[in-house]
Design a protein around this motif. Structure first.
Motif, mmCIF file in Angstrom:
data_model
loop_
_atom_site.group_PDB
_atom_site.id
_atom_site.type_symbol
_atom_site.label_atom_id
_atom_site.label_comp_id
_atom_site.label_asym_id
_atom_site.label_seq_id
_atom_site.Cartn_x
_atom_site.Cartn_y
_atom_site.Cartn_z
ATOM 1 N N SER A 1 44.446 40.880 33.542
ATOM 2 C CA SER A 1 44.591 39.849 34.564
ATOM 3 C C SER A 1 45.008 40.410 35.919
ATOM 4 O O SER A 1 44.986 39.687 36.909
ATOM 5 C CB SER A 1 45.613 38.807 34.109
ATOM 6 O OG SER A 1 46.866 39.413 33.866
ATOM 7 N N ALA A 2 45.389 41.693 35.980
ATOM 8 C CA ALA A 2 45.728 42.299 37.276
ATOM 9 C C ALA A 2 44.520 42.319 38.200
ATOM 10 O O ALA A 2 44.667 42.351 39.423
ATOM 11 C CB ALA A 2 46.255 43.718 37.071
ATOM 12 N N ALA A 3 43.323 42.302 37.627
ATOM 13 C CA ALA A 3 42.087 42.310 38.415
ATOM 14 C C ALA A 3 41.375 40.964 38.289
ATOM 15 O O ALA A 3 40.149 40.913 38.191
ATOM 16 C CB ALA A 3 41.169 43.433 37.958
ATOM 17 N N GLN A 4 42.149 39.889 38.279
ATOM 18 C CA GLN A 4 41.567 38.564 38.105
ATOM 19 C C GLN A 4 42.206 37.595 39.092
ATOM 20 O O GLN A 4 43.403 37.690 39.398
ATOM 21 C CB GLN A 4 41.808 38.082 36.665
ATOM 22 C CG GLN A 4 40.942 36.931 36.225
ATOM 23 C CD GLN A 4 41.157 36.630 34.750
ATOM 24 O OE1 GLN A 4 42.254 36.743 34.225
ATOM 25 N NE2 GLN A 4 40.096 36.244 34.058
ATOM 26 N N LEU A 5 41.410 36.659 39.602
ATOM 27 C CA LEU A 5 41.963 35.654 40.502
ATOM 28 C C LEU A 5 42.998 34.808 39.773
ATOM 29 O O LEU A 5 42.792 34.440 38.602
ATOM 30 C CB LEU A 5 40.840 34.771 41.043
ATOM 31 C CG LEU A 5 39.860 35.424 42.024
ATOM 32 C CD1 LEU A 5 38.706 34.488 42.323
ATOM 33 C CD2 LEU A 5 40.570 35.806 43.314
ATOM 34 N N PRO A 6 44.117 34.466 40.423
ATOM 35 C CA PRO A 6 45.160 33.668 39.750
ATOM 36 C C PRO A 6 44.654 32.331 39.213
ATOM 37 O O PRO A 6 45.232 31.790 38.270
ATOM 38 C CB PRO A 6 46.201 33.465 40.859
ATOM 39 C CG PRO A 6 46.009 34.617 41.784
ATOM 40 C CD PRO A 6 44.539 34.900 41.766
ATOM 41 N N ALA A 7 43.595 31.784 39.804
ATOM 42 C CA ALA A 7 43.078 30.495 39.330
ATOM 43 C C ALA A 7 42.613 30.566 37.883
ATOM 44 O O ALA A 7 42.620 29.555 37.167
ATOM 45 C CB ALA A 7 41.938 30.031 40.231
ATOM 46 N N TYR A 8 42.218 31.753 37.408
ATOM 47 C CA TYR A 8 41.764 31.895 36.024
ATOM 48 C C TYR A 8 42.914 31.738 35.028
ATOM 49 O O TYR A 8 42.677 31.585 33.826
ATOM 50 C CB TYR A 8 41.093 33.258 35.817
ATOM 51 C CG TYR A 8 39.662 33.313 36.291
ATOM 52 C CD1 TYR A 8 38.610 32.900 35.484
ATOM 53 C CD2 TYR A 8 39.346 33.776 37.560
ATOM 54 C CE1 TYR A 8 37.300 32.947 35.914
ATOM 55 C CE2 TYR A 8 38.043 33.831 38.013
ATOM 56 C CZ TYR A 8 37.015 33.415 37.187
ATOM 57 O OH TYR A 8 35.705 33.459 37.619
ATOM 58 N N LYS A 9 44.172 31.795 35.511
ATOM 59 C CA LYS A 9 45.299 31.627 34.601
ATOM 60 C C LYS A 9 45.371 30.210 34.043
ATOM 61 O O LYS A 9 46.034 29.966 33.040
ATOM 62 C CB LYS A 9 46.601 31.986 35.318
ATOM 63 C CG LYS A 9 46.706 33.468 35.662
ATOM 64 C CD LYS A 9 48.008 33.812 36.360
ATOM 65 C CE LYS A 9 48.066 35.312 36.677
ATOM 66 N NZ LYS A 9 49.306 35.685 37.406
ATOM 67 N N SER A 10 44.699 29.274 34.698
ATOM 68 C CA SER A 10 44.672 27.904 34.193
ATOM 69 C C SER A 10 43.809 27.775 32.941
ATOM 70 O O SER A 10 43.870 26.757 32.249
ATOM 71 C CB SER A 10 44.155 26.954 35.274
ATOM 72 O OG SER A 10 42.864 27.352 35.709
ATOM 73 N N ILE A 11 43.009 28.791 32.646
ATOM 74 C CA ILE A 11 42.184 28.756 31.426
ATOM 75 C C ILE A 11 42.536 29.930 30.519
ATOM 76 O O ILE A 11 41.709 30.408 29.756
ATOM 77 C CB ILE A 11 40.676 28.790 31.781
ATOM 78 C CG1 ILE A 11 40.364 29.985 32.688
ATOM 79 C CG2 ILE A 11 40.240 27.497 32.420
ATOM 80 C CD1 ILE A 11 38.888 30.195 32.936
ATOM 81 N N VAL A 12 43.812 30.391 30.626
ATOM 82 C CA VAL A 12 44.229 31.566 29.852
ATOM 83 C C VAL A 12 44.197 31.302 28.353
ATOM 84 O O VAL A 12 44.086 32.219 27.546
ATOM 85 C CB VAL A 12 45.645 32.012 30.309
ATOM 86 C CG1 VAL A 12 46.691 31.010 29.860
ATOM 87 C CG2 VAL A 12 45.963 33.410 29.815
ATOM 88 N N SER A 13 44.268 30.016 27.945
ATOM 89 C CA SER A 13 44.271 29.684 26.520
ATOM 90 C C SER A 13 42.884 29.773 25.890
ATOM 91 O O SER A 13 42.748 29.670 24.667
ATOM 92 C CB SER A 13 44.820 28.268 26.311
ATOM 93 O OG SER A 13 43.999 27.315 26.982
ATOM 94 N N LEU A 14 41.851 29.980 26.706
ATOM 95 C CA LEU A 14 40.474 29.975 26.190
ATOM 96 C C LEU A 14 40.259 31.062 25.147
ATOM 97 O O LEU A 14 39.650 30.817 24.100
ATOM 98 C CB LEU A 14 39.496 30.137 27.352
ATOM 99 C CG LEU A 14 38.003 30.081 27.005
ATOM 100 C CD1 LEU A 14 37.637 28.709 26.461
ATOM 101 C CD2 LEU A 14 37.155 30.409 28.232
ATOM 102 N N LYS A 15 40.750 32.275 25.414
ATOM 103 C CA LYS A 15 40.545 33.383 24.488
ATOM 104 C C LYS A 15 41.240 33.121 23.154
ATOM 105 O O LYS A 15 40.686 33.414 22.085
ATOM 106 C CB LYS A 15 41.049 34.681 25.103
ATOM 107 C CG LYS A 15 40.622 35.931 24.325
ATOM 108 C CD LYS A 15 40.855 37.197 25.121
ATOM 109 C CE LYS A 15 40.262 38.407 24.403
ATOM 110 N NZ LYS A 15 40.404 39.652 25.204
#
Length: 525
Positions: free
Chosen positions: A373-387
């Protein structure tokens, strides 16, 4: 001046001086000429050139060169950079006094070249006066900085679950015909308008396959920022061996100017085989699986050149996507394990998923990005449960195949997982923007697709993508901020997505379609 820049600057300066001096010295001094003693497929043995240095470029004719690779006491083993059909024992060979180099510069963009830097697209000569050696030292550790900016591939499953950063080395691995090249091509197409220079290096590929790739890039307008280097399968092994190094030197020129570069090596399996062929012909001792002992080194010194430079060095980046082919899903074979240990993660493509039509066939369980996630936009943290949701589904799906009676909660997890799998499907040559990805995946993780039949998931997703204009522009703009998605924007996106998906709701449709039942007649007394 940082040590890496100073070292590269000195190296390149001396290379240019050596080249100029060599041209002047060899023009007025007696030529140092040797003779061919034997010719084999791809290599030549030469004698009489006592002053030759390691990896010096030797000239056989105006169109044929070679690299001095074995410096034995009585002869030199030379890797040919071309066909040996017109070469015979006794022919003259001449020293050039320089190492192999390649032309670099903006004029290379949009062109198709061979590993010698010669254009093969029929568009005329390339007007550039700067050349760099194909072998250059990689940047020093202190001249590098952290990988903290995303390189968006446009592929939902990768950007959301296996993020790639600018300056990262992410391996694409899988059996043949599982879509490895397509992932790389989609990533190149997604760099349009992002000020990223792309380099596609085809090593040992069929001419028809390379022509299809170039046609797709031209059709989508990607050749405006792309350089294509081609060493076809029927080319000399020497050309296939130098191709990735030459392509990396072109990429490094742009990186050192402060630009972001993406390079694709397609694929390093053929590169390893070409080097094995040359090594065995040069009588180098074979090791494991007949590969020479330095096979790890030739790939590590190549991929170590991919990095993110510090701000003092203009902050350019070079992102590498090497491709490797496995046999019968054996990722523990010699060459794949070598590359896995060198790179910063891998995207594994499963033939089972490919045969089932789940494209791109990315196996999330075997794929990893060590940058994360260090190389990911913070907005993707809202879908962190997907994996996690997808991993739970895959585990429960295996149990359900045994015919076990499932409780309601387990059925919900499996039904939700089936919709995740459908939503992660994506057509080739159609990369999605960050906004499109987050809106769809946010609706998915919050269960808005759960009431929709599986066979209508693709249509429902298309409705959201076609209606992106209905989402407030300021909300979509905040998806690129350095902060995670706030609750208000989160609710706004879900509300609009819910309204768009309402017509696909299975339950609401069944309620509407079911006619009202008349009250039964009361029995007469």
């Amino acid at each position: 001046m940082p040590s890496s820049t100073l070292k590269n600057s000195i190296t390149d300066t001396f290379h240019q001086l050596d080249k100029g001096l060599a041209e002047h010295v060899f023009a007025f001094a007696p030529r140092e000429v040797g003779y061919v003693t034997s010719v084999a497929t791809g290599i030549v043995k030469v004698s009489g050139l006592e002053g030759t240095g390691f990896e010096e470029l030797l000239k056989f004719s105006e169109d044929l060169y070679g690299i001095a690779y074995n410096l034995d006491e009585d002869e030199i083993g030379v890797i040919l950079l071309g066909e040996d059909t017109l070469l015979n024992a006794g022919d003259e060979v001449e020293r050039t006094g320089r190492v192999m180099d390649i032309p670099v510069g903006d004029h290379m963009i949009g062109r198709v070249i061979d590993p010698m830097g010669i254009p093969i697209d029929g568009k005329g000569n390339i007007a550039t006066n700067k050349r760099l050696p194909i072998e250059r030292p990689s940047p020093a550790i202190m001249d590098r900085t952290a990988v903290n900016a995303p390189l968006q591939t446009g592929i939902k499953v990768i950007d959301a679950l296996i993020p790639i950063g600018r300056g990262q080395r992410e391996l694409i691995v899988g059996d043949r015909q599982t879509g490895k090249t397509q992932i790389a091509i989609d990533t190149i197409l997604n760099q349009q308008g992002k000020d990223v220079v792309c380099i596609y290096c085809a090593i040992g590929q069929r001419a028809a396959a390379v022509a299809k790739v170039i046609a797709n890039l031209e059709q989508k307008g990607a050749m405006d920022y792309t350089v294509v280097m081609v060493a076809e399968g029927n080319h000399a092994a020497g050309l296939k061996y130098i191709a990735p190094y030459a392509a990396t030197s072109i990429a490094e020129h742009f990186m050192e100017e402060g630009r972001n570069v993406l390079i694709v090596y397609d694929d390093l399996t053929h590169h390893a085989r070409a080097y094995r062929e040359l090594s065995l012909l040069l009588r180098r001792p074979p090791g494991r699986e007949a590969f020479p002992g330095d096979i790890f080194y030739i790939h590590s010194r190549l991929l170590e050149r991919a990095t993110h430079l510090s701000a003092q060095l203009k902050g350019g980046s070079l992102t590498a996507l090497p491709i490797i082919e496995t046999e019968a899903q054996n990722i523990s074979a010699y060459i794949p394990t070598n590359l896995i240990s060198i790179t910063d993660g891998q995207v594994y493509l499963s033939p089972k998923l490919f045969e089932a039509g789940n494209l791109p066939a990315v196996d999330v369980g075997k794929s990893v990005s060590r940058v994360g996630s260090a190389a990911q936009l913070p907005a993707y943290k809202s879908i962190v449960s997907l994996k996690l949701q997808y991993a739970q589904f895959e585990e429960l799906e295996n149990f359900s195949r045994f015919g076990t009676r499932l409780d309601e909660n387990t059925k919900k997890v499996i039904d939700h997982g089936l919709r995740i799998r459908c939503c992660l499907k994506q057509n080739e040559l159609h990369p999605l923007t960050v906004s499109e990805q987050i809106v769809v995946l946010l609706a998915l993780t919050n269960g808005l697709f759960d009431a929709i039949p599986v066979d209508k998931i693709a249509d429902a997703e298309a409705v959201i993508l076609n209606a992106m204009g209905q989402f407030p522009a300021e909300v979509l703009k905040r998806l690129f901020d350095d902060k995670p998605l706030n609750d208000a924007d989160h609710d706004t996106i879900l509300k609009i997505a819910g309204e768009l998906l309402a017509p696909f709701d299975e339950k609401s449709e069944s309620d509407k379609s079911e006619p009202e039942k008349p009250e039964p007649d009361k029995p007469s007394k």
